[in-house]
Design a protein around this motif. Structure first.
Motif, short mmCIF file in Angstrom:
data_model
loop_
_atom_site.label_atom_id
_atom_site.label_comp_id
_atom_site.label_asym_id
_atom_site.label_seq_id
_atom_site.Cartn_x
_atom_site.Cartn_y
_atom_site.Cartn_z
N ALA A 1 -4.31 -8.42 -39.96
CA ALA A 1 -3.83 -7.05 -40.18
C ALA A 1 -2.80 -6.66 -39.12
O ALA A 1 -1.76 -6.06 -39.43
N ALA B 1 -10.89 -3.45 -40.47
CA ALA B 1 -11.29 -4.83 -40.74
C ALA B 1 -12.80 -5.01 -40.64
O ALA B 1 -13.42 -5.66 -41.48
N LEU C 1 -3.17 -4.63 -46.34
CA LEU C 1 -2.24 -5.49 -45.60
C LEU C 1 -0.81 -5.28 -46.09
O LEU C 1 0.13 -5.21 -45.29
N SER D 1 -9.49 -11.68 -39.57
CA SER D 1 -8.92 -10.69 -40.49
C SER D 1 -8.27 -9.54 -39.73
O SER D 1 -7.24 -9.00 -40.15
N TYR E 1 -8.68 -4.90 -49.08
CA TYR E 1 -8.13 -5.45 -47.83
C TYR E 1 -6.71 -5.93 -48.03
O TYR E 1 -5.83 -5.67 -47.20
N THR F 1 -6.91 -0.55 -37.12
CA THR F 1 -6.96 -1.79 -37.88
C THR F 1 -8.22 -2.59 -37.56
O THR F 1 -8.79 -3.25 -38.43
N LEU G 1 0.88 -2.19 -44.74
CA LEU G 1 1.19 -2.22 -43.31
C LEU G 1 2.62 -2.68 -43.04
O LEU G 1 3.20 -2.33 -42.01
#
Length: 414
Positions: free
Chosen positions: A259, A245, A309, A255, A305, A241, A312
């Motif tokens: 994440a 990022a 997210l 950021s 991005y 991650t 995840l």
């Protein structure tokens, strides 16, 4: 869902863990960012740092379980908390002083791993002494919920703190957080503990005895093999991650923290769902392993991005469902006098294999991009789960598991 909290000793333990785990997650984000700053974005250096932190588990992890079976778990935990707090304090002083070098981080990460060798199996096997056998699955799930609740808050705070004041103060906050665990352990009532097994007296061959015990249990071996593959190749989010990022989405520390938080939101949800179950299910464990691999592959393929997210979250749900179920399955199916050594072996394959996986994943990310490193981990996790299903589960049960996957996927999307 929260029935284990009716136990005073466990409430003290869980309260201390909320504070300490928040500090630990803050330090993980700050440590990764410090390494990236010191090495100008080296994925290999980040992988080495992570690997060194878990290398002691590979070298000495099985001995930690022997210590857990021999000595008072409560006292052992107090010693390990002091050691880990001191290491965080040293790193904080070096960072604030502006003299931190990457080899300092390597050395202190290795020292943290040495303390973890003893802390992890002792902490895992101490849970049943606080709550008893009946509430063990619930307490394991709540431990995971506590850990991942802190994982939601810690990285977000750390990302902002690193951006505002740098990494040093974050390490000092973590050092102070271990005091909460020490106070909780000190306040426990010894008379309320469930001494489910006598302490194993010091003798030769106890480590070999534990290995022979597991070797003779095919069910334990298969669970440990599956945990090992998923942990080694699929659970390198601390590394991947950060690289996604920074290198793919060209974002900053905040950021990266977000994440980590999104993954933790899913993991927290998975832990709370697991806490509702009275007993662990092998079927649920295998389903969760397959789904984890699938969602990890999808996360690695996300084009933006924000879509990364989103993916995840179900990845975290599936991962936590798998790990809590595997943990409870092992603890409830072993002899009490072997629990420390079996959990030492569990932590060995769960975390001690990271020195192999983290540098490989870091190298893959550096050579072929962070996306491939995540996708490869998910594919390996899926393949390992499928292989264990074929070996462990009769054909009729495999058909039932496959038929239930669409419902599970619908639940995850919901």
């Amino acid at each position: 869902m929260f029935r284990s909290l009716g136990n005073r000793n466990y409430r003290l333990f869980a309260s201390g863990q909320v504070v300490s785990n928040t500090g630990t997650w803050m330090q993980r984000v700050a440590q990764d960012w410090l390494v990236l700053d010191l090495t100008h974005g080296s994925g290999t250096a980040l992988g080495i740092t992570t690997g060194l932190q878990f290398l002691p588990l590979l070298l000495f992890g099985l001995w930690g379980g022997v210590i857990a079976d021999r000595y008072s778990k409560r006292r052992v935990l107090m010693i390990t908390q002091v050691a880990m707090g001191a290491l965080a304090l040293i790193l904080g002083v070096l960072s604030i002083g502006g003299v931190a070098q990457v080899w300092h981080v390597y050395l202190l990460a290795f020292g943290l791993g040495l303390a973890t060798v003893v802390d992890n199996p002792t902490r895992q096997s101490f849970v049943i002494e606080m709550v008893g056998k009946g509430d063990l699955p619930n307490a394991i799930a709540l431990n995971s919920a506590t850990f991942n609740g802190a994982r939601v808050v810690g990285p977000a705070i750390a990302g902002l703190a690193v951006a505002l004041v740098g990494t040093g103060p974050v390490f000092l906050i973590n050092a102070a957080s271990f005091g909460a665990v020490l106070l909780g352990l000190k306040a426990m009532r010894e008379s309320d503990l469930h001494h489910v097994a006598e302490r194993v007296p010091r003798a030769k061959g106890q480590l070999r005895e534990g290995l022979r015990y597991v070797k003779g249990r095919r069910d334990l071996v298969l669970v440990l093999v599956l945990v090992g593959f998923i942990a080694t190749f699929g659970m390198n989010f601390q590394l991947t991650t950060a690289l996604m990022a920074r290198e793919v989405f060209h974002s900053g520390a905040s950021s990266f923290g977000l994440a980590s938080t999104m993954l933790a939101v899913g993991a927290l949800a998975g832990a709370l769902l697991s806490a509702r179950r009275v007993s662990p299910s092998r079927r649920m464990m295998l389903m969760a392993a397959v789904l984890f691999g699938v969602f990890e592959v999808l996360a690695g393929l996300m084009p933006t991005y924000w879509s990364f997210l989103v993916l995840l979250v179900p990845t975290g749900i599936a991962l936590m469902t798998f790990t809590t179920t595997a943990n409870a399955t092992l603890q409830l199916s072993v002899a009490p006098e072997m629990r420390g050594r079996v959990m030492g072996l569990y932590m060995f394959v769960f975390l001690g294999t990271n020195p192999f996986g983290a540098p490989i994943v870091g190298w893959l990310a550096e050579q072929f991009g962070p996306r491939l490193s995540i996708v490869a981990g998910g594919l390996i996790a899926t393949a390992a789960a499928t292989a264990v299903i074929v070996v462990m589960v009769p054909f009729a049960s495999i058909v039932r598991i496959l038929r239930s996957l669409p419902d599970a996927l619908s639940f995850q999307r919901a």
